[in-house]
Design an enzyme around this catalytic site. Structure first.
Site, short mmCIF file in Angstrom:
data_model
loop_
_atom_site.label_atom_id
_atom_site.label_comp_id
_atom_site.label_asym_id
_atom_site.label_seq_id
_atom_site.Cartn_x
_atom_site.Cartn_y
_atom_site.Cartn_z
N ASP A 59 0.82 -1.21 0.00
CA ASP A 59 0.00 0.00 0.00
C ASP A 59 0.85 1.25 0.00
OD1 ASP A 59 0.93 -0.66 2.57
OD2 ASP A 59 -0.70 0.42 3.55
N ARG A 70 5.58 4.37 6.02
CA ARG A 70 5.17 4.36 7.41
C ARG A 70 5.25 2.94 7.99
NH1 ARG A 70 -0.64 5.88 5.49
NH2 ARG A 70 -1.70 3.86 5.32
N ASP A 71 4.72 2.78 9.19
CA ASP A 71 4.78 1.48 9.87
C ASP A 71 3.68 0.56 9.36
OD1 ASP A 71 2.73 2.97 10.92
OD2 ASP A 71 3.02 2.29 12.99
N GLU A 72 3.71 0.30 8.05
CA GLU A 72 2.71 -0.55 7.43
C GLU A 72 3.39 -1.32 6.30
OE1 GLU A 72 -1.99 -0.07 6.15
OE2 GLU A 72 -0.87 1.61 7.00
N ASP A 111 -5.88 -2.64 -2.79
CA ASP A 111 -5.08 -1.72 -3.60
C ASP A 111 -4.68 -2.35 -4.93
OD1 ASP A 111 -4.89 -1.08 -0.70
OD2 ASP A 111 -3.74 0.63 -1.40
N TRP A 146 -11.70 -6.01 -1.66
CA TRP A 146 -10.40 -6.44 -1.17
C TRP A 146 -10.20 -7.93 -1.49
CZ3 TRP A 146 -12.10 -1.86 -0.23
CH2 TRP A 146 -11.24 -0.84 0.18
N GLU A 184 -2.26 8.92 -0.95
CA GLU A 184 -3.27 8.03 -0.42
C GLU A 184 -4.63 8.72 -0.34
OE1 GLU A 184 -3.88 5.11 3.44
OE2 GLU A 184 -2.49 6.80 3.58
N HIS A 215 1.06 6.15 -2.72
CA HIS A 215 0.01 5.14 -2.60
C HIS A 215 -0.60 5.01 -3.99
CE1 HIS A 215 -1.34 3.72 1.41
NE2 HIS A 215 -2.40 3.25 0.78
#
Length: 950
Positions: free
Chosen positions: A462, A466-468, A475, A527, A739, A760
């Site tokens: 995605d 960041r912390d992802e 997506d 999804w 995003e 994103h």
């Protein structure tokens, strides 16, 4: 000497199934494809001959027919480590053969049954979680004629033989669901073997295997707390004998100069702790004294690794800083001019113990790095100098998403060429390009490409910063068609889909992310539909029937689950859904609070997935399934109309996303399509041509307008620059897709929500429409065997061009506006037919070769006279009048024009005068009235101005 036959037809390219051309093939029976070029437009292949040269022998096979794409391997299956060369020649319907193609080297990249017997090893005494480690083993070798290394890790690694890295891959082996699937790279290391003593060494860190995945208090490692690896080296000797060197208890380990490494936090490296013994020998060289090192720790066995099918991650590009500034605190902030994914490489000299800190961010806020969007990701690399001369360092086992880097602790003055940004991503082959002279639209497309590059790093993520950084299914489901045009993503997504099937549960549920490191999940429409959509895209774009077949049971399980959840009335509502995620009306802290009913979205997605599954069943010969899912799709359509559509064609969720879903997923009866399209266009107009869709509606809204002949409305939506719109981020200096539509607010501050990324790709799915509708190139048969050429020029764009390296060859298409004439140029490769639609001309077929056509663009009528008493719907459709009004409002009071545009419903029943008084004084209103009159007069040719001023 070139013969007449060779000049007529040539095999110009041969592809063998592998991560990239020239890479080891991952299976014994690889698929084979080829491109043909002929100067005779009507030339057709009757058969092809393939010649396989190996071990001093040669075999020939004849394949009858016209197929050139992904044909089965016609020879005996490849043996492990088999090598040879493949050539192809083609014979036309006239019986004349081409010359043989250039030879394509092939090396089998898998090991034999039972050959894998390496122990998994790692650090015996780690000081903390995710402890980086160095491992080494010495061995003697004499008379080696061939050396092959197989290596893998639960973590990331790089192997070296006698101090030289075995390849240029980065972050090997990538990320898979490690407990069920690991990947081994096969590397020919013959040239690195020395006579006598040799040293095989490995540098390793945790990366994905030890990262704390999850949100807030739920973040934790999902694959263990320490990295581990396994390798085996096959030595083959001149006398025909061989020897395996495998990882095991005799390997030695130590902590080196890399003190800490994490994807989110970054790396800490102390060059003073580099591993050099008292004799000056480095640890990676034979003869190093490792007597004080510890024996490797044995870990439990992991799954037997599979050969690589996805392209490896590599260093792709280097970017120098575009500018630099020094903060009041003495830090240097470098601007690389492009939001990218990778890390910094620096060259520095200074006293031993000097510590340099590198921090990263995508944007600045108040002149400082905007790190709030990174959340727990520190994105900080720290380097301590060894001293004694120039030192070059680049973090090895992490990556960051950034445009800006802050550097502190630099000894002396930082020079512009001391630091470069190293761009990394999976090394896929570029296949598609778009160009236009419209600067904002070109930048938008460039941003799409950069966001793909930044998020296709081992798997489709995605976001990269960041912390992802997770493989969100929603997506890629919406972005896969765009990705499949821009790059050869077949092997990349083939590999990821295998992981999706692994992570799918016994009920058919597809998790939110793949690999699933978030734990508990729920079935979510759009999804989970990735299980159906992405294999279909690979088939349509690349002619990949194998992935479609392998993933069929996964896709069917997902659709069956959705049908059960929808119940007997086939309306899927009442369950958790993401819905039209990030609808621009949703509050910053509640991104799922969209205008469109989640049940409507879920039911529409079920209908679409049933259609795609039925198509797959038909392609694969599953007749009963084809009939079943066709029937289900029809029943869901009927239920959708019954539940969500009025007899007049009005959607109960009266939103652009609702109409887009109904139109593009073919859910409406034919007599309701036109009123639905008209209502969608009206909604777009009422919203001032600002975007009003989220993740689900955005990729398809322009298609919905195009399919109902609302081309002008589609063009206005695409070219709008106010917030929210596709071009608003471009006007704010974006170099990747955001995003959120308003990740950065107009005042330059970052969106206050705690979920904001500036890289994103999802909303960049509009590029698919740009390629197909604006430029005009659409695939009509899998692999682009037959294409449609149908450009749709829009007001404000004077030209567009696409180039596609399709599985059947290079396709080029461009158009330019010359007054009322649209001039079209196209190049069609041998073996491909094009169905051509040009304006009001009758459709026709074009064969291979270069073509030029032209057509008359439909008239753009002169807008009617405009005044303060004109309806708002007329004003918003009159670009010249709107620009004039907004220019005068801005001159009167900055911000007034944007406030009026965003706060107005541009309807038929309200006049400009009724709205304008809120934003302008009577004098300014009078001035606007005069200017509008002059505009109308100039357009109509009327001379008498004063008599018409009211």
């Amino acid at each position: 000497m070139t013969s007449a036959v060779e000049s007529v037809v040539r095999v110009i390219r041969v592809d063998v199934e592998a991560p990239r051309p020239g890479d080891p093939v991952p299976l014994p029976n690889p698929r084979v494809s080829w491109h043909v070029h002929s100067f005779a437009p009507e030339w057709r292949q009757a058969r092809a001959e393939l010649r396989w040269d190996y071990d001093g022998r040669s075999s020939t096979a004849v394949l009858a027919g016209t197929q050139q794409l992904r044909l089965g391997w016609p020879f005996e299956p490849l043996a492990p480590r088999a090598r040879g060369e493949l050539r192809v020649r083609v014979i036309g319907l006239d019986g004349v053969a081409s010359a043989w193609s250039e030879p394509v080297p092939i090396a089998a990249g898998f090991f034999g049954e039972g050959e894998w017997d390496a122990d998994w090893i790692g650090h015996p005494n780690p000081e903390h979680e995710a402890q980086p480690v160095v491992l080494r083993h010495e061995f003697d070798a004499n008379g080696v004629v061939r050396a092959t290394l197989y290596a893998t890790a639960v973590g990331v690694y790089q192997a070296a033989l006698n101090g030289t890295d075995v390849d240029d891959h980065v972050l090997k082996p990538g990320w898979t669901p490690f407990a069920e699937r690991t990947i081994a790279d096969m590397t020919d290391v013959t040239s690195l073997i020395r006579e006598g003593s040799n040293c095989l060494s490995v540098r390793m860190a945790g990366a994905w295997a030890t990262e704390h995945f999850g949100f807030r208090q739920n973040a934790q490692p999902r694959y263990g707390t320490q990295p581990r690896m396994a390798a085996q080296l096959l030595l083959e000797f001149a006398d025909g004998s061989s020897q395996w060197i495998r990882t095991g208890h005799e390997w030695r380990t130590a902590s080196g100069a890399l003190k800490f490494s994490g994807l989110y936090k970054g790396e800490r490296y102390d060059a003073r702790a580099d591993l050099i013994d008292a004799s000056g020998v480095r640890y990676a060289e034979p003869g190093y004294d490792d007597s004080r090192w510890d024996a490797a720790r044995a870990f439990p066995a992991e799954p037997v690794p599979e050969p690589r099918i996805s392209p490896p991650v590599r260093r792709i590009e280097e970017i120098s800083p575009a500018s630099a500034q020094v903060t009041d605190a003495g830090a240097t902030i470098l601007d690389f001019g492009q939001n990218l994914v990778g890390r910094l490489r620096m060259r520095v000299s200074g006293p031993a113990g000097t510590t340099i800190t590198l921090r990263h961010a995508e944007v600045l806020e108040d002149g400082q790095l905007a790190t709030r969007p990174l959340r727990r990701a520190n994105a900080t690399d720290i380097y301590t100098l060894a001293g004694g001369g120039d030192e070059v360092w680049e973090p090895e086992f992490t990556f960051h998403g950034f445009r800006f880097a802050e550097i502190t602790g630099w000894p002396g003055e930082l020079q512009p060429d001391d630091v470069v940004a190293v761009v990394i991503h999976s090394d896929m082959q570029r296949t598609g390009w778009f160009s236009t002279s419209h600067p904002l639209l070109q930048r938008l497309h460039d941003n799409v490409v950069w966001s793909l590059r930044g998020n296709f790093l081992s798997l489709p993520t995605d976001c990269p910063q960041r912390d992802e950084r997770l493989g969100w299914t929603g997506d890629i489901q919406i972005f896969a068609p765009t990705a499949g045009f821009l790059y050869d993503v077949r092997g990349f997504l083939d590999s990821w889909l295998r992981d999706l099937a692994i992570e799918q549960d016994s009920e058919g549920m597809v998790p939110f992310v793949v690999p699933n490191v978030l734990g508990l999940a729920r079935p979510a429409a759009a999804w989970g539909d990735a299980a159906v959509v992405v294999p279909d895209v690979l088939h349509q774009q690349f002619g990949d029937l194998d992935t479609l077949a392998r993933q069929y049971s996964s896709a069917r399980a997902w659709v069956d689950l959705c049908v059960r959840l929808a119940g007997p009335d086939l309306i899927w509502e009442g369950d958790f859904q993401f819905g039209d995620w990030l609808d621009p009306t949703a509050p910053p802290d509640r991104p799922g609070q969209a205008m469109t009913a989640t049940g409507l979205v879920a039911t529409a997605c079920l209908a679409r997935s049933a259609v795609l599954l039925a198509r797959a069943a038909e392609m694969l010969g599953h007749t009963s399934d084809f009939e079943r899912y066709t029937r289900i799709a029809d029943q869901v359509r009927t239920a959708f109309v019954r539940e969500y559509v009025t007899p007049a064609g009005r959607m109960l969720s009266d939103t652009p996303t609702a109409y887009a879903l109904a139109l593009v997923y073919d859910l409406l009866p034919e007599d309701l399509r036109h009123p639905a399209g008209a209502r969608l266009a009206a909604l777009a107009r009422e919203n001032g041509y600002r975007i009003a869709t989220g993740f689900v509606g955005t990729p398809i809204i322009l298609d919905a307008l195009s399919r109902t002949r609302q081309h002008a409305t589609a063009g206005r939506l695409l070219l709008e620059t106010g917030c929210p719109s596709w071009l608003y981020p471009v006007t704010m200096g974006a170099t990747t897709i955001w995003e959120r539509w308003d990740s950065m607010l107009p005042d330059g501050t970052v969106n206050p929500g705690d979920m904001t990324s500036f890289n994103h790709y999802a909303l960049g799915a509009v590029a698919d429409w740009i390629h197909r509708e604006l430029a005009g190139l659409t695939s009509l048969q899998p692999g682009h065997r037959r294409v449609q050429i149908a450009p749709h020029p829009i007001a404000g764009v004077d030209d567009a061009a696409v180039v596609l390296l399709s599985p059947h060859g290079r396709i080029e298409l461009s158009w330019q506006r010359r007054g009322e004439i649209i001039k079209v140029s196209a190049s069609v490769p041998t073996g491909v037919e094009a169905e051509v639609h040009l304006g009001d001309r009758d459709p026709f077929t074009a064969t291979a070769g270069a073509h030029r056509w032209e057509f008359v663009e439909q008239d753009n009528p002169i807008p009617p006279d405009v005044s303060l008493d004109s309806p708002l719907s007329q004003v918003i459709d009159d670009s010249d009048a709107l620009a004039l009004i907004e220019q005068m409002l801005t001159a009167h009071r900055p911000g007034a024009a944007e406030a009026m545009h965003a706060g107005t419903r541009w309807t038929q029943g309200q006049t400009l005068r009724e709205v304008l008084f809120q934003y302008a004084s009577p004098a300014v209103q009078a001035d606007i009235a005069v200017q509008l009159l002059q505009l109308s007069t100039a357009r109509s040719g009327t001379a008498n101005v004063d008599s018409r001023v009211a």
